[in-house]
Design an enzyme around this catalytic site. Structure first.
Site, short mmCIF file in Angstrom:
data_model
loop_
_atom_site.label_atom_id
_atom_site.label_comp_id
_atom_site.label_asym_id
_atom_site.label_seq_id
_atom_site.Cartn_x
_atom_site.Cartn_y
_atom_site.Cartn_z
N TYR A 116 121.70 55.75 16.67
CA TYR A 116 121.74 55.15 15.32
C TYR A 116 123.13 55.25 15.69
O TYR A 116 123.66 54.70 16.08
CB TYR A 116 121.53 55.92 13.81
CG TYR A 116 121.04 55.00 12.62
CD1 TYR A 116 120.47 53.55 13.19
CD2 TYR A 116 122.04 55.39 11.93
CE1 TYR A 116 120.15 52.56 12.39
CE2 TYR A 116 121.47 54.42 10.38
CZ TYR A 116 120.94 52.98 11.16
OH TYR A 116 120.59 52.15 10.33
N LYS A 130 93.16 44.21 20.49
CA LYS A 130 93.92 43.75 21.00
C LYS A 130 95.12 44.78 21.54
O LYS A 130 94.89 44.40 22.89
CB LYS A 130 94.32 42.25 20.51
CG LYS A 130 94.31 41.24 21.68
CD LYS A 130 93.21 40.81 22.83
CE LYS A 130 93.38 39.76 23.26
NZ LYS A 130 93.33 38.76 23.52
N GLU A 164 96.02 34.93 18.70
CA GLU A 164 95.14 35.17 18.37
C GLU A 164 93.88 34.48 17.56
O GLU A 164 94.83 34.66 16.37
CB GLU A 164 94.27 36.74 18.58
CG GLU A 164 93.22 36.94 19.25
CD GLU A 164 92.80 37.38 20.26
OE1 GLU A 164 91.88 37.61 20.91
OE2 GLU A 164 93.61 36.61 20.72
N ASP A 190 92.55 33.07 23.26
CA ASP A 190 90.65 32.21 22.75
C ASP A 190 90.55 31.21 23.47
O ASP A 190 89.09 31.13 24.23
CB ASP A 190 90.45 32.35 21.65
CG ASP A 190 90.10 33.37 20.21
OD1 ASP A 190 90.13 34.27 20.57
OD2 ASP A 190 91.90 33.54 19.87
N ALA A 229 82.73 22.55 21.95
CA ALA A 229 84.32 22.27 21.67
C ALA A 229 85.42 22.78 21.25
O ALA A 229 86.28 21.87 20.56
CB ALA A 229 83.96 20.11 21.66
N GLY A 230 84.90 23.96 20.80
CA GLY A 230 86.40 23.94 19.95
C GLY A 230 87.27 24.66 21.30
O GLY A 230 87.64 24.24 22.04
N ALA A 231 88.26 25.59 20.66
CA ALA A 231 89.01 25.80 21.58
C ALA A 231 89.40 26.70 22.96
O ALA A 231 89.72 25.77 23.65
CB ALA A 231 90.47 27.45 20.67
N ASN A 287 78.35 34.87 22.11
CA ASN A 287 78.16 36.14 21.87
C ASN A 287 77.84 36.77 21.02
O ASN A 287 79.04 36.39 19.55
CB ASN A 287 79.39 36.93 22.69
CG ASN A 287 79.23 37.75 23.72
OD1 ASN A 287 78.50 39.38 23.15
ND2 ASN A 287 80.33 38.46 23.75
N ASN A 312 87.66 38.70 28.58
CA ASN A 312 88.97 37.92 28.75
C ASN A 312 90.24 39.41 29.22
O ASN A 312 90.86 39.09 29.59
CB ASN A 312 89.56 37.58 27.66
CG ASN A 312 89.26 36.21 27.22
OD1 ASN A 312 87.98 35.37 27.51
ND2 ASN A 312 89.34 35.28 25.89
#
Length: 428
Positions: free
Chosen positions: A50, A105, A147, A173, A206-208, A294, A326
């Protein structure tokens, strides 16, 4: 295969609510904490950590901002950021309720790739305000993992932050699933003896994740891709499509039955029951079937196998072969990006990650891994590596880092790939 599956199911006990809550409460609330990396035991240590010593690196960074990578934790620090609008299968549960997932995560980052991370829950759904908040705090970090942000807002949020920030930003995602399933697709199509550009691919959802997967499949060479949303096939006659779906409009079919007719692959990123065994019957005799809803997939592997015995099947579950997880990607992708101080994660880096994951599945598994997962070998029930294969950090991180250097987004100079691989091997 049946014996191994039974063994795996026995190993994976159902998690109870009480057990999970206890895990998150004991010995201390939550799953992450901060530890120091330097000693602080004497008065001199205090003066270095410091005031007055800390002023010297501050002045150096003011003179050259890139020195923050040398004098601070920025070099190895990722922010896991969410607004809680699309959390797992729980939906829009809000920023605070998403915190256990974001902490989780952070744990995966640390355990799999020695990447430090802070979880940051932002209570904001407005795109402009959310981006402004993330941009304002970005100097702290060497990378940002977005996320559990709902579509279509997540596309615009990621696009803006990638353009405006000089550190890698990735919405896992979207791209995590795209990278892992691309690796699986490469190996599965090879086993089928078909070229990727000749495949007929159906994407249900048809999502992310679905948009990102479809984008990457086209980059891989897929020409005939049909997307289906909750209303059916995304086709040229519809007037209710957002700009992201418009990139995948079909000119050849309007019904699910037409879409599945002689299809070589279906990717399910939706919910149970969005397609049936009757649709699977319409596919080629040796189809690739990834049912990734899932915890309950669109169809269970045994249902698919009953009508297509030669199918190559993957799910998002750990109690079936070919788990699309993932964690095979994001820790090692950020590891490689951080180590060369990349300004972004581009398509070349994502493709390098996918190819390295696909290649690792073909390597004989180690004795250590064999003791965890059984005697697996490259084949229909093993087209992507186990998340516990410690070689992932070497293969994926080095491929990503090298791609960053080759595409000009890395800050570091004089990158030596072999020395870097040796360094990564010491982390196993």
């Amino acid at each position: 295969h049946i014996q191994e599956l039974k063994r795996t199911k026995e190993m994976i006990k159902k998690v109870t609510k009480e057990e999970a809550l206890e895990y998150h409460r004991v010995p201390n609330p939550g799953k992450v904490a901060i530890s120091t990396t330097t000693k602080l035991e004497t008065k001199r240590d205090l003066s270095l950590a410091y005031t007055p010593g800390v002023a010297f690196p501050c002045e150096e960074i003011q003179r050259d901002p890139n020195l923050a990578f040398e004098y601070t934790s920025k070099r190895n620090l990722v922010a896991v950021i969410s607004n809680g609008t699309a959390v797992l299968g729980l939906g829009n549960i809000g920023a605070l309720a998403s915190k256990p997932v974001m902490e989780g995560k952070a744990v995966l980052f640390k355990k799999f790739a020695a990447v430090d991370s802070f979880d940051i829950e932002v209570d904001e759904t407005d795109i402009d305000k959310f981006c402004a908040i993330v941009k304002a705090i970005s100097p702290t970090f060497g990378g940002i993992n977005l996320e559990d942000i709902k579509a279509p807002e997540c596309f615009e949020i990621e696009r803006r932050l990638v353009e405006e920030l000089e550190i890698p930003v990735m919405h896992d995602d979207q791209h995590g699933t795209a990278i892992i399933t691309s690796a699986a697709l490469m190996n599965a199509s090879e086993m089928m003896g078909k070229k990727i550009e000749d495949l007929k691919v159906v994407v249900v959802g048809a999502g992310a994740s679905a948009i990102a997967c479809s984008t990457m499949y086209k980059e891989l060479g897929v020409k005939n891709l049909i997307m289906c949303d909750s209303k059916g096939v995304v086709h040229s006659g519809r007037t209710d499509l957002n700009k992201y779906k418009l990139n995948f409009v079909s000119q050849t079919c309007t019904t699910m039955e037409e879409a599945f007719k002689d299809a070589d692959m279906v990717l399910g990123l939706s919910k149970p029951g969005t397609f049936t065994v009757e649709h699977i019957k319409l596919m080629s005799e040796e189809p690739i079937v990834f049912t990734l809803a899932n915890p309950t997939p669109e169809l269970f592997p045994e249902d698919v196998r009953a009508v297509k015995p030669k199918a190559i099947i993957g799910t998002g579950r750990s109690d079936y072969p070919n788990q699309v997880n993932n964690v095979l990607g994001f820790p090692f992708i950020f590891r490689g990006a951080l180590d060369v101080q990349a300004r972004k994660i581009n398509m070349n880096m994502k493709m390098a990650a996918a190819k390295s994951i696909a290649a690792l599945a073909k390597e004989p598994i180690t004795e250590e891994l064999k003791s965890l997962v059984g005697d697996l070998a490259y084949g229909r029930d093993y087209i992507i590596p186990s998340p516990f294969d410690k070689r992932l950090i070497i293969e994926v991180s080095s491929a990503v880092a090298n791609s960053a250097v080759e595409t000009g987004v890395a800050r570091i100079k004089g990158f030596d790939l072999e020395k870097y691989r040796e360094k990564l091997s010491l982390m196993i």
